[in-house]
Design an enzyme around this catalytic site. Sequence first.
Site, PDB file in Angstrom:
ATOM      1  N   PRO A   1      -4.525   9.029  -2.771  1.00 20.13           N
ATOM      2  CA  PRO A   1      -5.254   9.880  -3.725  1.00 20.13           C
ATOM      3  C   PRO A   1      -4.440  11.067  -4.227  1.00 20.13           C
ATOM      4  O   PRO A   1      -4.595  11.497  -5.377  1.00 20.13           O
ATOM      5  CB  PRO A   1      -6.466  10.338  -2.912  1.00 20.13           C
ATOM      6  CG  PRO A   1      -6.714   9.213  -1.949  1.00 20.13           C
ATOM      7  CD  PRO A   1      -5.349   8.727  -1.574  1.00 20.13           C
TER       8      PRO A   1
ATOM      9  N   GLU B   1      11.007  -5.312  -9.347  1.00 15.17           N
ATOM     10  CA  GLU B   1       9.590  -5.080  -9.597  1.00 15.17           C
ATOM     11  C   GLU B   1       9.350  -4.661 -11.051  1.00 15.17           C
ATOM     12  O   GLU B   1       8.432  -5.161 -11.718  1.00 15.17           O
ATOM     13  CB  GLU B   1       9.060  -4.013  -8.646  1.00 15.17           C
ATOM     14  CG  GLU B   1       9.035  -4.451  -7.194  1.00 15.17           C
ATOM     15  CD  GLU B   1       8.539  -3.364  -6.262  1.00 15.17           C
ATOM     16  OE1 GLU B   1       7.774  -2.496  -6.725  1.00 15.17           O
ATOM     17  OE2 GLU B   1       8.905  -3.377  -5.076  1.00 15.17           O
ATOM     18  N   ARG B   2      10.160  -3.747 -11.550  1.00 20.11           N
ATOM     19  CA  ARG B   2       9.960  -3.250 -12.908  1.00 20.11           C
ATOM     20  C   ARG B   2      10.304  -4.302 -13.948  1.00 20.11           C
ATOM     21  O   ARG B   2       9.625  -4.424 -14.974  1.00 20.11           O
ATOM     22  CB  ARG B   2      10.770  -1.964 -13.096  1.00 20.11           C
ATOM     23  CG  ARG B   2      10.134  -0.819 -12.337  1.00 20.11           C
ATOM     24  CD  ARG B   2      11.014   0.393 -12.165  1.00 20.11           C
ATOM     25  NE  ARG B   2      10.251   1.427 -11.457  1.00 20.11           N
ATOM     26  CZ  ARG B   2      10.786   2.506 -10.901  1.00 20.11           C
ATOM     27  NH1 ARG B   2      12.087   2.704 -10.963  1.00 20.11           N
ATOM     28  NH2 ARG B   2      10.014   3.391 -10.282  1.00 20.11           N
TER      29      ARG B   2
ATOM     30  N   GLU C   1       6.543   7.710 -17.994  1.00 22.95           N
ATOM     31  CA  GLU C   1       7.191   9.015 -18.010  1.00 22.95           C
ATOM     32  C   GLU C   1       8.307   9.078 -16.970  1.00 22.95           C
ATOM     33  O   GLU C   1       9.386   9.643 -17.219  1.00 22.95           O
ATOM     34  CB  GLU C   1       6.158  10.113 -17.752  1.00 22.95           C
ATOM     35  CG  GLU C   1       5.195  10.355 -18.898  1.00 22.95           C
ATOM     36  CD  GLU C   1       4.173   9.237 -19.074  1.00 22.95           C
ATOM     37  OE1 GLU C   1       3.681   9.061 -20.206  1.00 22.95           O
ATOM     38  OE2 GLU C   1       3.874   8.545 -18.075  1.00 22.95           O
TER      39      GLU C   1
ATOM     40  N   GLY D   1       3.920   0.375 -11.288  1.00 20.61           N
ATOM     41  CA  GLY D   1       5.354   0.134 -11.170  1.00 20.61           C
ATOM     42  C   GLY D   1       6.184   1.365 -11.466  1.00 20.61           C
ATOM     43  O   GLY D   1       7.398   1.278 -11.651  1.00 20.61           O
TER      44      GLY D   1
ATOM     45  N   HIS E   1      -8.470  -8.229 -35.936  1.00 15.95           N
ATOM     46  CA  HIS E   1      -9.716  -8.913 -35.603  1.00 15.95           C
ATOM     47  C   HIS E   1     -10.947  -8.184 -36.128  1.00 15.95           C
ATOM     48  O   HIS E   1     -12.061  -8.728 -36.069  1.00 15.95           O
ATOM     49  CB  HIS E   1      -9.851  -9.060 -34.076  1.00 15.95           C
ATOM     50  CG  HIS E   1      -9.051 -10.179 -33.488  1.00 15.95           C
ATOM     51  ND1 HIS E   1      -7.681 -10.130 -33.358  1.00 15.95           N
ATOM     52  CD2 HIS E   1      -9.439 -11.379 -32.965  1.00 15.95           C
ATOM     53  CE1 HIS E   1      -7.261 -11.246 -32.783  1.00 15.95           C
ATOM     54  NE2 HIS E   1      -8.302 -12.023 -32.542  1.00 15.95           N
ATOM     55  N   GLY E   2     -10.772  -6.964 -36.619  1.00 12.09           N
ATOM     56  CA  GLY E   2     -11.930  -6.202 -37.083  1.00 12.09           C
ATOM     57  C   GLY E   2     -12.919  -5.966 -35.952  1.00 12.09           C
ATOM     58  O   GLY E   2     -12.539  -5.731 -34.803  1.00 12.09           O
TER      59      GLY E   2
ATOM     60  N   ALA F   1      11.597  12.271   2.497  1.00 10.66           N
ATOM     61  CA  ALA F   1      11.831  10.853   2.214  1.00 10.66           C
ATOM     62  C   ALA F   1      12.403  10.130   3.427  1.00 10.66           C
ATOM     63  O   ALA F   1      12.142   8.939   3.634  1.00 10.66           O
ATOM     64  CB  ALA F   1      12.762  10.702   1.022  1.00 10.66           C
TER      65      ALA F   1
ATOM     66  N   ALA G   1       0.846  -1.190   0.000  1.00  9.82           N
ATOM     67  CA  ALA G   1       0.000   0.000   0.000  1.00  9.82           C
ATOM     68  C   ALA G   1       0.885   1.245   0.000  1.00  9.82           C
ATOM     69  O   ALA G   1       1.346   1.696   1.057  1.00  9.82           O
ATOM     70  CB  ALA G   1      -0.932  -0.005   1.210  1.00  9.82           C
TER      71      ALA G   1
END
Length: 385
Positions: free
Chosen positions: A131, A247-248, A372, A368, A343-344, A181, A127
Amino acid sequence: MRDDACQAKWLTDEVLMVGETARRFFNQEFVPNIDRWREQGVIDRSLWKAAGDAGLLGCSLPEEVGGAGNKAFMAITLVEQGRAGDAAWGISVHDYVCHYILAFGTDDQKKRWLPRLISGEMVAAIALTEPDAGSDLKSIRTTAVDAGARYVVNGQKTFITNGQTADLICVAVKTDPAAGAKGVSLLMVETDAAPGFRRGRKLHKIGLHAADTSELFFDDMEVPKENLLGGREGEGFRQLMVQLGWERLSIALRCVGLGDYALRHTVQHVTARKAFGGTLFDLQNTQFTLAEAKTDLEAMRFFCFGAVDALLAGKLDPALAASAKLFATDRLNALVDQCLQLHGGYGFMDEYPIARLFGDARAAKIYGGSNEVMKMLVARSLVTD
């Protein structure tokens, strides 16, 4: 194309055998249920236990803590997850949490949580996002106030993978809101023993419908101090940065499998679909488009598989991991778009695999770390090398 044809060092016979195990697991346990899971918006908890029984959870962890001993095993598992057409199941997030605990947890924390994560008894989540704070983790507002033997946590998280399912959540908090940080810490929250913890709504998305992406709320949530990862405040930002390369790269590896899935289903469609006195495959435009998609796929495979070699050799720097994530996610989205076009009208129907993948693949350019941000990391490396 077989994986071993690219001659990456990590693709040993043992790794390829794990890949076969993972392929059988996804074909038997996952594929038959994916439509139901997409409808209900969450993958059954029983899949986690089945994955633990199959040895897929924690397979990247050392044998001394109960894992299989090799990050290459998880790498091939993620490729196979993509080949099964899935990007929704949060097995990679679960794996990241295991590595946070392995790298930074106290001996007691490792003993408490790793065995249950490896068996599938516990499901893990991370987590971080709020927001008002996404890639900029220094700006998180969730606080953890020292209250003697415990922390009192207040705040909110959003876009949390495994949010409705997880019972062990690695939560980024501010233990010193004035320190930027250096004030970030990681608290391990056992949800069934955290008064004040509340799961919010399961979020509706344009893709990844089987992923239980959620909001989480902490209202004077109480967490024992022994759940502070590593036992020291202010280490969270550093702890997160250490694991970001893996992770990336994990995201990039799953893109290789998803590209295989998209191309395979598209070839099946164009060779069966009748048009202009033949099949769609007989048309030059179709062949040229498929050739471009195949070339993109193999470029992804060679790049990402080479990055795994760098990872296992201790040479995966942040710029290389960012490049792999940037390239693979961009190329996957372009490939899926080309395949959908072939696939149209069927490609716009949600019942077709390529339509589902079109929505699922788009998120990979965001989670991740947005692409940008990946570009910024790569660019900065040019003047620091």
